[in-house]
Motif scaffolding. Structure first.
Motif, PDB file in Angstrom:
ATOM      1  N   VAL A 180       0.849  -1.188   0.000  1.00 46.81           N
ATOM      2  CA  VAL A 180       0.000   0.000   0.000  1.00 46.81           C
ATOM      3  C   VAL A 180       0.891   1.246   0.000  1.00 46.81           C
ATOM      4  O   VAL A 180       1.380   1.668   1.044  1.00 46.81           O
ATOM      5  CB  VAL A 180      -0.922   0.026   1.231  1.00 46.81           C
ATOM      6  N   PRO A 181       1.141   1.860  -1.154  1.00 47.65           N
ATOM      7  CA  PRO A 181       1.943   3.091  -1.177  1.00 47.65           C
ATOM      8  C   PRO A 181       1.263   4.197  -0.364  1.00 47.65           C
ATOM      9  O   PRO A 181       0.069   4.472  -0.544  1.00 47.65           O
ATOM     10  CB  PRO A 181       2.004   3.446  -2.666  1.00 47.65           C
ATOM     11  N   THR A 182       2.028   4.805   0.526  1.00 51.08           N
ATOM     12  CA  THR A 182       1.480   5.854   1.388  1.00 51.08           C
ATOM     13  C   THR A 182       2.181   7.193   1.213  1.00 51.08           C
ATOM     14  O   THR A 182       1.629   8.231   1.578  1.00 51.08           O
ATOM     15  CB  THR A 182       1.579   5.437   2.868  1.00 51.08           C
ATOM     16  N   VAL A 183       3.409   7.171   0.700  1.00 52.12           N
ATOM     17  CA  VAL A 183       4.169   8.401   0.484  1.00 52.12           C
ATOM     18  C   VAL A 183       4.501   8.460  -1.002  1.00 52.12           C
ATOM     19  O   VAL A 183       5.268   7.646  -1.514  1.00 52.12           O
ATOM     20  CB  VAL A 183       5.457   8.430   1.318  1.00 52.12           C
ATOM     21  N   LEU A 184       3.904   9.410  -1.697  1.00 49.01           N
ATOM     22  CA  LEU A 184       3.999   9.466  -3.151  1.00 49.01           C
ATOM     23  C   LEU A 184       4.775  10.693  -3.605  1.00 49.01           C
ATOM     24  O   LEU A 184       4.708  11.755  -2.972  1.00 49.01           O
ATOM     25  CB  LEU A 184       2.599   9.516  -3.769  1.00 49.01           C
ATOM     26  N   PRO A 185       5.525  10.585  -4.713  1.00 45.46           N
ATOM     27  CA  PRO A 185       6.210  11.762  -5.259  1.00 45.46           C
ATOM     28  C   PRO A 185       5.193  12.785  -5.739  1.00 45.46           C
ATOM     29  O   PRO A 185       4.032  12.442  -6.011  1.00 45.46           O
ATOM     30  CB  PRO A 185       7.020  11.188  -6.423  1.00 45.46           C
ATOM     31  N   PRO A 186       5.596  14.050  -5.841  1.00 48.99           N
ATOM     32  CA  PRO A 186       4.648  15.099  -6.254  1.00 48.99           C
ATOM     33  C   PRO A 186       3.906  14.770  -7.543  1.00 48.99           C
ATOM     34  O   PRO A 186       2.720  15.079  -7.687  1.00 48.99           O
ATOM     35  CB  PRO A 186       5.553  16.329  -6.420  1.00 48.99           C
ATOM     36  N   SER A 187       4.576  14.110  -8.491  1.00 47.74           N
ATOM     37  CA  SER A 187       3.940  13.842  -9.782  1.00 47.74           C
ATOM     38  C   SER A 187       2.814  12.823  -9.694  1.00 47.74           C
ATOM     39  O   SER A 187       2.005  12.701 -10.607  1.00 47.74           O
ATOM     40  CB  SER A 187       4.984  13.357 -10.789  1.00 47.74           C
ATOM     41  N   TYR A 188       2.754  12.050  -8.592  1.00 48.56           N
ATOM     42  CA  TYR A 188       1.691  11.057  -8.417  1.00 48.56           C
ATOM     43  C   TYR A 188       0.517  11.568  -7.589  1.00 48.56           C
ATOM     44  O   TYR A 188      -0.580  11.032  -7.662  1.00 48.56           O
ATOM     45  CB  TYR A 188       2.239   9.823  -7.693  1.00 48.56           C
ATOM     46  N   GLN A 189       0.761  12.591  -6.780  1.00 53.17           N
ATOM     47  CA  GLN A 189      -0.206  12.939  -5.750  1.00 53.17           C
ATOM     48  C   GLN A 189      -1.557  13.366  -6.309  1.00 53.17           C
ATOM     49  O   GLN A 189      -2.592  13.119  -5.700  1.00 53.17           O
ATOM     50  CB  GLN A 189       0.375  14.021  -4.842  1.00 53.17           C
ATOM     51  N   ASN A 190      -1.556  14.002  -7.463  1.00 54.57           N
ATOM     52  CA  ASN A 190      -2.820  14.458  -8.054  1.00 54.57           C
ATOM     53  C   ASN A 190      -3.161  13.719  -9.340  1.00 54.57           C
ATOM     54  O   ASN A 190      -4.025  14.155 -10.098  1.00 54.57           O
ATOM     55  CB  ASN A 190      -2.748  15.964  -8.316  1.00 54.57           C
ATOM     56  N   THR A 191      -2.477  12.592  -9.578  1.00 51.40           N
ATOM     57  CA  THR A 191      -2.710  11.832 -10.808  1.00 51.40           C
ATOM     58  C   THR A 191      -2.832  10.348 -10.484  1.00 51.40           C
ATOM     59  O   THR A 191      -1.931   9.557 -10.792  1.00 51.40           O
ATOM     60  CB  THR A 191      -1.556  12.055 -11.808  1.00 51.40           C
ATOM     61  N   PRO A 192      -3.925   9.941  -9.848  1.00 52.55           N
ATOM     62  CA  PRO A 192      -4.080   8.525  -9.497  1.00 52.55           C
ATOM     63  C   PRO A 192      -4.053   7.589 -10.698  1.00 52.55           C
ATOM     64  O   PRO A 192      -3.685   6.431 -10.585  1.00 52.55           O
ATOM     65  CB  PRO A 192      -5.437   8.480  -8.787  1.00 52.55           C
ATOM     66  N   ASP A 193      -4.435   8.107 -11.885  1.00 54.55           N
ATOM     67  CA  ASP A 193      -4.400   7.258 -13.070  1.00 54.55           C
ATOM     68  C   ASP A 193      -2.973   6.904 -13.461  1.00 54.55           C
ATOM     69  O   ASP A 193      -2.702   5.795 -13.935  1.00 54.55           O
ATOM     70  CB  ASP A 193      -5.110   7.949 -14.240  1.00 54.55           C
ATOM     71  N   VAL A 194      -2.026   7.836 -13.257  1.00 56.44           N
ATOM     72  CA  VAL A 194      -0.613   7.559 -13.556  1.00 56.44           C
ATOM     73  C   VAL A 194      -0.082   6.506 -12.589  1.00 56.44           C
ATOM     74  O   VAL A 194       0.619   5.570 -12.993  1.00 56.44           O
ATOM     75  CB  VAL A 194       0.221   8.848 -13.470  1.00 56.44           C
ATOM     76  N   GLN A 195      -0.428   6.637 -11.321  1.00 59.67           N
ATOM     77  CA  GLN A 195       0.000   5.639 -10.336  1.00 59.67           C
ATOM     78  C   GLN A 195      -0.565   4.265 -10.679  1.00 59.67           C
ATOM     79  O   GLN A 195       0.152   3.254 -10.658  1.00 59.67           O
ATOM     80  CB  GLN A 195      -0.446   6.044  -8.928  1.00 59.67           C
ATOM     81  N   ALA A 196      -1.842   4.196 -11.001  1.00 56.54           N
ATOM     82  CA  ALA A 196      -2.480   2.914 -11.316  1.00 56.54           C
ATOM     83  C   ALA A 196      -1.860   2.276 -12.552  1.00 56.54           C
ATOM     84  O   ALA A 196      -1.657   1.053 -12.609  1.00 56.54           O
ATOM     85  CB  ALA A 196      -3.982   3.105 -11.507  1.00 56.54           C
ATOM     86  N   ALA A 197      -1.536   3.100 -13.563  1.00 60.67           N
ATOM     87  CA  ALA A 197      -0.911   2.565 -14.775  1.00 60.67           C
ATOM     88  C   ALA A 197       0.453   1.965 -14.455  1.00 60.67           C
ATOM     89  O   ALA A 197       0.813   0.899 -14.980  1.00 60.67           O
ATOM     90  CB  ALA A 197      -0.772   3.662 -15.823  1.00 60.67           C
ATOM     91  N   GLN A 198       1.217   2.621 -13.580  1.00 66.23           N
ATOM     92  CA  GLN A 198       2.525   2.092 -13.194  1.00 66.23           C
ATOM     93  C   GLN A 198       2.368   0.785 -12.415  1.00 66.23           C
ATOM     94  O   GLN A 198       3.142  -0.162 -12.588  1.00 66.23           O
ATOM     95  CB  GLN A 198       3.296   3.123 -12.372  1.00 66.23           C
ATOM     96  N   GLN A 199       1.350   0.713 -11.573  1.00 70.76           N
ATOM     97  CA  GLN A 199       1.108  -0.519 -10.813  1.00 70.76           C
ATOM     98  C   GLN A 199       0.701  -1.662 -11.745  1.00 70.76           C
ATOM     99  O   GLN A 199       1.105  -2.810 -11.533  1.00 70.76           O
ATOM    100  CB  GLN A 199       0.035  -0.275  -9.748  1.00 70.76           C
ATOM    101  N   ARG A 200      -0.105  -1.365 -12.755  1.00 69.69           N
ATOM    102  CA  ARG A 200      -0.466  -2.411 -13.724  1.00 69.69           C
ATOM    103  C   ARG A 200       0.776  -2.918 -14.455  1.00 69.69           C
ATOM    104  O   ARG A 200       0.912  -4.124 -14.720  1.00 69.69           O
ATOM    105  CB  ARG A 200      -1.491  -1.876 -14.718  1.00 69.69           C
ATOM    106  N   ALA A 201       1.675  -2.012 -14.795  1.00 67.82           N
ATOM    107  CA  ALA A 201       2.908  -2.416 -15.464  1.00 67.82           C
ATOM    108  C   ALA A 201       3.738  -3.318 -14.556  1.00 67.82           C
ATOM    109  O   ALA A 201       4.283  -4.346 -14.994  1.00 67.82           O
ATOM    110  CB  ALA A 201       3.710  -1.178 -15.859  1.00 67.82           C
ATOM    111  N   GLU A 202       3.820  -2.956 -13.285  1.00 65.58           N
ATOM    112  CA  GLU A 202       4.558  -3.768 -12.317  1.00 65.58           C
ATOM    113  C   GLU A 202       3.980  -5.175 -12.229  1.00 65.58           C
ATOM    114  O   GLU A 202       4.709  -6.179 -12.279  1.00 65.58           O
ATOM    115  CB  GLU A 202       4.506  -3.077 -10.949  1.00 65.58           C
TER     116      GLU A 202
END
Length: 312
Positions: free
Chosen positions: A54-76
């Motif tokens: 469960v990521p709890t501390v996110l870089p600034p570029s992720y904080q307001n872009t949940p779709d970018v985070q989710a796409a990276q998690q799908r890639a992982e």
């Protein structure tokens, strides 16, 4: 800065969200146990053989872009799944749940197979570097069309911008040095076309993205690759950044035996600079994770004592 009580409350919220999400997906979760807590809370949803990250501390570029985070998690999840299917030594996604990120209570989480670790093991660095060479060989033909270009470096400009005026985190002179060096290396680390034009003989491929020789778990089944959160397209050199000459030589010997190219020192120099700046830029997250200040302090000293790059 968050207080210790704030941090404990955030961990508790992450555990609660993971427990609820697991239960909704059909798992029996009677004794959730935190295995690790830094940028992510990693929870064993016992007695189920499932671990939630469960990521709890996110870089600034992720904080307001949940779709970018989710796409990276799908890639992982996709990369780890393929490696597991091909029989490579990797911690796979949990077979009990869909290999998709799950959003719950403001957190986006992924689920992994629980493996027993060997706590008193002393990993061999040379063996891990040989494993890194094999990982690069395994990822060489992976379809990269859905992956970002050098995702770990994408967070540097926002991180440095967030440190502007925060002398309590990074003195202005160090920030200015970091920004000057980023201006020099950014073109080839943020644009695939620019990289390929400048380094036409260095091919790009899917890479782990975050020190694969470090992100291995010692288990009763041997050493397993893990933590593909920053899987990306890039040059293999950035997976080796900040290693010493002897370690690079060990990797070169292993990768040459596999029929692949050794490290290109020009690219290694640039990606080392990028790796240093990525660590320093992570200080932007220190208000949410105060231990980062002490953790990053040695890298700030390295930045000060390493000759500045003025050209590629």
């Amino acid at each position: 800065m968050l207080t210790p009580d704030d941090l404990s409350a955030r961990t508790a919220r992450a555990v609660s969200a993971a427990t609820a999400a697991g239960a909704e997906l059909g798992l029996q979760v009677d004794d959730a146990r935190v295995l690790h807590d830094m940028f992510s809370v990693v929870v064993h949803l016992a007695p189920a053989p499932v671990v939630a990250r469960v990521p709890t501390v996110l870089p600034p570029s992720y904080q307001n872009t949940p779709d970018v985070q989710a796409a990276q998690q799908r890639a992982e999840l996709a990369v780890a799944s393929r490696l597991a299917e091909q029989g490579h030594p990797v911690v796979p996604p949990s077979p009990l749940l869909p290999a998709e990120p799950v959003r719950r209570d403001g957190f986006s989480m992924t689920f992994w197979q629980f493996v027993e670790t060997v706590s008193d093991a002393e990993p061999s660095m040379s063996e891990r570097l040989e494993q890194t060479a094999r990982l690069h060989a395994a990822l060489r033909d992976y379809d990269s069309s859905d992956l970002r270009f050098w995702a770990p470096f994408a967070n540097i400009p926002d991180g440095l911008a967030a440190l502007q005026g925060r002398d309590d985190l990074l003195p202005a002179s160090d920030l200015a040095r970091a920004q000057r060096e980023w201006t020099v290396i950014a073109p080839v680390l943020t644009s695939r076309g620019a990289f390929e034009a400048h380094f036409p003989d260095v091919e790009l491929q899917v890479i782990h993205g975050d020190a694969p020789y470090y992100n291995m778990l010692t288990t009763s089944r041997g050493e397993l690759w893990s933590d593909f959160e920053m899987v990306t397209v890039g040059a293999v050199e950035s997976d080796l950044a900040l290693l010493g000459p002897d370690d690079v030589a060990t990797y070169n010997e292993a990768v040459t035996a596999l029929g692949l190219r050794p490290v290109d020192q020009r690219v290694f120099r640039v990606t080392e600079a990028g790796a240093r700046l990525a660590v320093v830029a992570a200080l932007a997250m220190a208000p949410e994770l105060p231990p980062l200040q002490d953790a990053v302090a040695p890298m700030i000293e390295t930045l000060r004592t390493t000759p500045e790059l003025h050209e590629l």
